[in-house]
Design a protein around this motif. Sequence first.
Motif, short mmCIF file in Angstrom:
data_model
loop_
_atom_site.label_atom_id
_atom_site.label_comp_id
_atom_site.label_asym_id
_atom_site.label_seq_id
_atom_site.Cartn_x
_atom_site.Cartn_y
_atom_site.Cartn_z
N HIS A 1 -6.02 8.81 3.41
CA HIS A 1 -6.00 8.06 2.16
C HIS A 1 -6.21 6.55 2.31
N THR A 2 -6.43 6.05 3.53
CA THR A 2 -6.62 4.61 3.70
C THR A 2 -7.79 4.34 4.65
N ASP A 3 -8.16 3.06 4.73
CA ASP A 3 -9.23 2.63 5.64
C ASP A 3 -8.69 2.03 6.93
N PHE A 4 -7.39 2.05 7.12
CA PHE A 4 -6.81 1.39 8.28
C PHE A 4 -7.22 2.06 9.59
N LYS A 5 -7.54 1.23 10.58
CA LYS A 5 -7.93 1.73 11.89
C LYS A 5 -7.00 1.26 13.00
N LYS B 1 -13.15 -5.44 -0.31
CA LYS B 1 -13.31 -5.67 1.13
C LYS B 1 -12.33 -4.78 1.87
N LYS B 2 -12.84 -3.91 2.74
CA LYS B 2 -11.97 -3.02 3.48
C LYS B 2 -11.05 -3.80 4.41
N ASN B 3 -9.78 -3.45 4.40
CA ASN B 3 -8.82 -4.02 5.34
C ASN B 3 -8.47 -2.91 6.33
N GLU B 4 -8.82 -3.10 7.58
CA GLU B 4 -8.64 -2.05 8.58
C GLU B 4 -7.45 -2.27 9.48
N LYS B 5 -6.61 -3.25 9.13
CA LYS B 5 -5.48 -3.57 10.01
C LYS B 5 -4.18 -3.59 9.21
N MET B 6 -3.20 -2.82 9.65
CA MET B 6 -1.88 -2.85 9.02
C MET B 6 -0.85 -3.32 10.04
N VAL B 7 0.24 -3.86 9.52
CA VAL B 7 1.25 -4.48 10.37
C VAL B 7 2.59 -3.78 10.18
N ASN C 1 0.87 -1.18 0.00
CA ASN C 1 0.00 0.00 0.00
C ASN C 1 0.90 1.23 0.00
N GLU C 2 0.75 2.06 -1.00
CA GLU C 2 1.69 3.17 -1.20
C GLU C 2 1.49 4.34 -0.23
#
Length: 399
Positions: free
Chosen positions: A347-351, A311-317, A262-263
């Motif tokens: 700019h993202t859906d991450f929570k 599908k929204k991905n709301e978790k980044m690592v 993800n940029e």
Amino acid sequence: MGEKHYLLPPLSFYTMITAEEVQNQSQRKEFLEFPARLYQKDKNYIRPRNIDIEDIFNPQKNRFFKNGECARFLFKNKENKTVGKVAVFINETYQQKQPTGGIGFFDCINDQETADFIFDHCKNWLQQRGMEAMDGPINFGERDKFWGLVIDGFIEPLFGMNYNFPYYKDLFENYGFKIYFEQLCFSRPIFAEVSRLFTVMHAKHSKNPDLSAKPMTKNNLEKFARDFTEIYNKAWAAHGEGKCMQESKVLKMFKTMKPIINEHISWFVYENEKPIAMWMNLPDTNQWFKYLNGKFGIWEKLKFLWIKQFKKNEKMVGLVFGVVPEWQRKGVEGYMIWEGTQHLRKHTDFKITEMQWIGDFNPKMIKIAENLDTTVTRKLATYRYLFDRNKEFERHPVL
């Protein structure tokens, strides 16, 4: 090669368990399917991709076979139903105080006698090969995947992270395993209040015309691989158990990750275009893979692309965080994190952002994680069992 059966003395008058070495296709399939049946009612369980498991036991894919030996076993009751499974291995590059083997990919019904039988079987296998201890559950590979037993925080696992029932802790400890080290996993909400120190440092360094923050982009992986290698080797190679990385291997890794990069979430800081800090993140692919039931054939790959798109991905690592020595303790990490956080919020859906585990033997790295305003959300443990029960047990030395 013929099917092998191993029979140890019955644990009780009513118990008869046999151990089968995994050698044929049917046994390999059962090794993958047994945990899926075991956890079928656990809403937090995410089945690992079959390919990620099978590649570990493929000598053509896993370089650790060059200096090691590995076997997998299924354990059947008198009705010929699977009640457990495990992998047991030795790895000459796994240097410990005493010759130490490993066990991993352990799954078992909630029965101590069955678990004891499995552990005894592994102990005997390792003793026959000169080992004096066994660690587990660990991976026949690097520590970045399938390492440790969950002992606190039984939530959905990240990609490549072990998951298990709470009763596994008792199975290990009742047998005699002791915690060699704890593995701490940190997390923080993306929209949580950011430390005032970060915003102050951001305001300070934003005035420096020599500094700039840039997100990692897919069309320039060669540059970012070069910058990553430079920062990583300066920041971590001499730290604890860090190892130097080669630019060619980093580039290969980046190209492998390209479909899921993800940029907006990986950031680099430059001083006059010289790389001085990085904050690398990826989407948690388990949030997509959990819909594929462990498979990744042509149909699943098409389904994956559809899920990834809609599908929204709301978790980044968080993968790696590093600052070159000459810029450490100057607040440049605050500048980088607040710059990146403001951007990805828009700019993202991450929570949620999560960090893979940090060993409790590494207080410096734990301090860095704490300074990022994170909290411990789960703990795993690497256990050790000394075959000589009179030998003094020692925990992992502090770095």
